[in-house]
Write a protein that holds these residues in place. Structure first.
Motif, mmCIF file in Angstrom:
data_model
loop_
_atom_site.group_PDB
_atom_site.id
_atom_site.type_symbol
_atom_site.label_atom_id
_atom_site.label_comp_id
_atom_site.label_asym_id
_atom_site.label_seq_id
_atom_site.Cartn_x
_atom_site.Cartn_y
_atom_site.Cartn_z
ATOM 1 N N VAL A 113 0.735 -1.274 0.101
ATOM 2 C CA VAL A 113 -0.007 0.030 -0.011
ATOM 3 C C VAL A 113 0.959 1.152 -0.109
ATOM 4 N N VAL A 114 0.405 2.303 -0.707
ATOM 5 C CA VAL A 114 0.863 3.522 -0.745
ATOM 6 C C VAL A 114 -0.126 4.638 0.016
ATOM 7 N N GLY A 115 0.248 5.070 0.854
ATOM 8 C CA GLY A 115 -0.782 6.200 1.605
ATOM 9 C C GLY A 115 -0.298 7.483 1.428
ATOM 10 N N GLU A 116 -1.343 8.337 1.224
ATOM 11 C CA GLU A 116 -1.156 9.912 1.163
ATOM 12 C C GLU A 116 -2.134 10.497 2.103
ATOM 13 N N GLY A 117 -1.968 11.680 2.348
ATOM 14 C CA GLY A 117 -2.676 12.562 3.285
ATOM 15 C C GLY A 117 -2.796 11.883 4.556
ATOM 16 N N ARG A 118 -4.223 11.909 5.099
ATOM 17 C CA ARG A 118 -4.396 11.329 6.503
ATOM 18 C C ARG A 118 -3.892 9.656 6.582
ATOM 19 N N SER A 119 -3.746 9.180 5.160
ATOM 20 C CA SER A 119 -3.662 7.907 5.183
ATOM 21 C C SER A 119 -1.942 7.607 5.148
ATOM 22 N N GLN A 120 -1.306 8.656 5.353
ATOM 23 C CA GLN A 120 -0.029 8.453 4.841
ATOM 24 C C GLN A 120 0.947 7.517 5.921
ATOM 25 N N ASN A 121 0.345 7.255 7.040
ATOM 26 C CA ASN A 121 0.975 6.484 8.094
ATOM 27 C C ASN A 121 1.096 5.025 7.700
ATOM 28 N N VAL A 122 0.326 4.577 6.684
ATOM 29 C CA VAL A 122 0.129 3.168 6.354
ATOM 30 C C VAL A 122 1.160 3.069 5.025
ATOM 31 N N ASN A 123 1.835 3.962 4.704
ATOM 32 C CA ASN A 123 2.567 4.132 3.300
ATOM 33 C C ASN A 123 3.819 3.049 3.513
ATOM 34 N N GLY A 124 3.978 2.230 2.546
ATOM 35 C CA GLY A 124 4.812 1.140 2.481
ATOM 36 C C GLY A 124 4.485 -0.307 3.214
ATOM 37 N N GLN A 125 3.383 -0.374 3.626
ATOM 38 C CA GLN A 125 3.137 -1.462 4.359
ATOM 39 C C GLN A 125 2.618 -2.591 3.480
ATOM 40 N N THR A 126 2.691 -3.899 3.767
ATOM 41 C CA THR A 126 1.996 -4.914 3.006
ATOM 42 C C THR A 126 0.895 -5.396 3.837
ATOM 43 N N ILE A 127 -0.192 -5.360 3.469
ATOM 44 C CA ILE A 127 -1.606 -5.761 4.220
ATOM 45 C C ILE A 127 -2.058 -7.343 3.513
ATOM 46 N N ARG A 128 -2.572 -7.869 4.422
ATOM 47 C CA ARG A 128 -3.529 -8.945 3.809
ATOM 48 C C ARG A 128 -5.006 -8.473 3.686
ATOM 49 N N TYR A 129 -5.894 -8.906 2.760
ATOM 50 C CA TYR A 129 -6.947 -8.462 2.714
ATOM 51 C C TYR A 129 -7.850 -9.487 2.117
ATOM 52 N N ALA A 130 -9.205 -9.400 2.415
ATOM 53 C CA ALA A 130 -10.360 -10.283 1.838
ATOM 54 C C ALA A 130 -11.504 -9.660 1.424
ATOM 55 N N GLU A 131 -12.155 -9.891 0.537
ATOM 56 C CA GLU A 131 -13.522 -9.538 0.042
ATOM 57 C C GLU A 131 -14.681 -10.465 0.018
ATOM 58 N N TYR A 132 -15.767 -10.211 0.513
ATOM 59 C CA TYR A 132 -16.866 -10.822 0.777
ATOM 60 C C TYR A 132 -18.023 -10.266 0.066
ATOM 61 N N VAL A 133 -19.019 -11.196 -0.454
ATOM 62 C CA VAL A 133 -20.009 -10.707 -1.065
ATOM 63 C C VAL A 133 -21.288 -11.330 -0.505
ATOM 64 N N SER A 134 -22.297 -10.466 -0.323
ATOM 65 C CA SER A 134 -23.550 -11.191 0.327
ATOM 66 C C SER A 134 -24.170 -12.056 -0.578
ATOM 67 N N GLU A 135 -25.084 -12.914 0.052
ATOM 68 C CA GLU A 135 -25.818 -13.893 -0.700
ATOM 69 C C GLU A 135 -26.509 -13.294 -1.955
ATOM 70 N N ASP A 136 -27.187 -12.076 -1.783
ATOM 71 C CA ASP A 136 -27.956 -11.411 -2.826
ATOM 72 C C ASP A 136 -27.230 -10.354 -3.802
ATOM 73 N N GLU A 137 -25.756 -10.493 -3.505
ATOM 74 C CA GLU A 137 -24.840 -9.780 -4.211
ATOM 75 C C GLU A 137 -24.994 -8.506 -4.313
ATOM 76 N N GLU A 138 -25.744 -7.755 -3.364
ATOM 77 C CA GLU A 138 -25.887 -6.347 -3.393
ATOM 78 C C GLU A 138 -24.902 -5.471 -2.707
ATOM 79 N N THR A 139 -24.249 -6.371 -1.442
ATOM 80 C CA THR A 139 -23.446 -5.580 -0.332
ATOM 81 C C THR A 139 -22.130 -6.335 -0.256
ATOM 82 N N TYR A 140 -21.232 -5.693 0.119
ATOM 83 C CA TYR A 140 -19.944 -6.296 0.420
ATOM 84 C C TYR A 140 -19.314 -6.017 1.918
#
Length: 171
Positions: A113-140
């Motif tokens: 990740v590259v962070g700018e502005g208020r998110s600059q404190n996360v600049n240079g980190q490597t994060i794990r992520y996961a994305e989930y989808v609802s049963e009706d595929e409308e929300t995440y």
């Protein structure tokens, strides 16, 4: 056109600079995003990179109200609005129950990740992520592991025409 009018019009053009037209993939800190009749200032930006693939999250602020605008170019432009929610998680399970809905893991990975502005404190980190989808595929649900903390965000897709971007700078 006289000498003075030419001189002053050239100076005005230099002062103004050329403002780059904005779209969901090149929003900058200081821009204003109008969504759902509310104006938000872009105060943070996170660029995620995973195996040559790139996507963006923009931190939007209006008063104390914070939203995240996500944007990625997959086969087509995908835009979503997310809010951080309190959901105690420390792993990335195959499914999650949230607000009487079951969400199923759609993808998982690691991103630099590259962070700018208020998110600059996360600049240079490597994060794990996961994305989930609802049963009706409308929300995440989006889960991101920032060290020992897993942040959970709830969101949904929007169309590009639902936001208006006003450039706050010449970048």
């Amino acid at each position: 056109m006289g000498f003075f009018s030419r001189l002053f019009s050239k100076q005005q053009d230099k002062d103004r600079g050329e403002v780059k037209e904005r779209d969901a993939l090149n929003i900058q800190i200081g821009d204003i995003i109008t969504y759902d009749l509310v104006d938000y200032e872009v105060v943070g930006k996170i660029t995620y990179r995973d195996s040559g693939y790139e996507w963006f999250s923009y931190q939007l602020l209006e008063g104390r109200n914070i939203k995240w605008l996500s944007a990625e170019m997959d086969e087509e432009l995908e835009i979503g609005i997310y809010e951080t929610v309190k959901l105690p998680m420390n792993t990335f399970p195959d499914k999650i129950n949230y607000t009487d809905m079951t969400y199923y893991k759609d993808e998982e990975g690691e991103a630099y990740v590259v962070g700018e502005g208020r998110s600059q404190n996360v600049n240079g980190q490597t994060i794990r992520y996961a994305e989930y989808v609802s049963e009706d595929e409308e929300t995440y649900l989006s889960l991101e592991s920032w060290g020992s903390e897993v942040e959970v965000s709830y969101g949904f897709d929007i169309e590009e025409y639902e936001i208006k971007i006003i450039a706050g700078s010449n970048n």
